[in-house]
Design a protein around this motif. Structure first.
Motif, mmCIF file in Angstrom:
data_model
loop_
_atom_site.group_PDB
_atom_site.id
_atom_site.type_symbol
_atom_site.label_atom_id
_atom_site.label_comp_id
_atom_site.label_asym_id
_atom_site.label_seq_id
_atom_site.Cartn_x
_atom_site.Cartn_y
_atom_site.Cartn_z
ATOM 1 N N LEU A 69 0.833 -1.203 0.000
ATOM 2 C CA LEU A 69 0.000 0.000 0.000
ATOM 3 C C LEU A 69 0.870 1.257 0.000
ATOM 4 N N TYR A 70 1.924 1.224 0.797
ATOM 5 C CA TYR A 70 2.843 2.361 0.846
ATOM 6 C C TYR A 70 3.511 2.573 -0.512
ATOM 7 N N GLN A 71 3.987 1.495 -1.122
ATOM 8 C CA GLN A 71 4.640 1.608 -2.430
ATOM 9 C C GLN A 71 3.664 2.134 -3.490
ATOM 10 N N ASP A 72 2.416 1.677 -3.419
ATOM 11 C CA ASP A 72 1.392 2.175 -4.350
ATOM 12 C C ASP A 72 1.188 3.679 -4.173
ATOM 13 N N VAL A 90 4.114 5.523 -5.773
ATOM 14 C CA VAL A 90 4.040 5.520 -7.235
ATOM 15 C C VAL A 90 2.967 6.487 -7.726
ATOM 16 N N SER A 91 1.847 6.519 -7.037
ATOM 17 C CA SER A 91 0.745 7.382 -7.471
ATOM 18 C C SER A 91 0.821 8.779 -6.855
ATOM 19 N N ASN A 92 1.881 9.033 -6.095
ATOM 20 C CA ASN A 92 2.112 10.349 -5.509
ATOM 21 C C ASN A 92 0.975 10.787 -4.589
ATOM 22 N N HIS A 93 0.467 9.848 -3.787
ATOM 23 C CA HIS A 93 -0.601 10.123 -2.829
ATOM 24 C C HIS A 93 -0.049 10.159 -1.406
ATOM 25 N N GLU A 94 -0.764 10.867 -0.549
ATOM 26 C CA GLU A 94 -0.412 10.888 0.867
ATOM 27 C C GLU A 94 -0.592 9.482 1.437
#
Length: 136
Positions: free
Chosen positions: A108-111, A114-118
């Motif tokens: 989840l953290y890696q996602d 990659v998606s530049n989300h908090e």
């Protein structure tokens, strides 16, 4: 961009553990631990860990493993997040099911990266582990 930093969080957890162990020694509530050099060694490692020294990271893994092996009654002081973020031999102190949950959390953290989300590690861990399933 995610504001979570595994490096910073690991340092925070190590500093907190160092502080808790120091208070334990001051309180003299576990006399057999008072003469053990683990707390001093951890304090000496912190500046090197701040500099991202790989040898210090390995030494921290060994130190935490020694703490748990020699003083199992102190295991509750060691954050499960810390075991995961240190990795290496520290993962041996986690059951397989917990490692799998942390792997999901790491994904989840890696996602989020990659998606530049908090990303809020603590809230995501709580939701994932309490829900016993994968978050999407």
């Amino acid at each position: 961009m995610t504001s979570f930093s595994p490096f910073s969080y690991r340092l925070q957890l190590l500093r907190s553990l160092h502080e808790q162990l120091g208070k334990l020694i001051e309180s003299d509530s576990l006399p057999e631990f008072n003469e053990n050099p683990l707390t001093d060694k951890l304090g000496q490692l912190l500046p090197d860990l701040e500099q991202r020294d790989e040898e210090a990271l390995y030494a921290a893994q060994q130190l935490i493993s020694q703490l748990i092996a020699n003083f199992p009654q102190l295991t509750p002081l060691v954050s499960r997040d810390l075991l995961w973020l240190l990795g290496g031999d520290c993962l041996h102190w986690m059951p397989d099911a917990e490692v799998e949950q942390y792997q999901q959390l790491e994904e989840l953290y890696q996602d989020a990266l990659v998606s530049n989300h908090e990303f809020d590690w603590v809230a995501s861990r709580k939701a994932l582990f309490e829900g016993k399933g994968k978050l999407h």
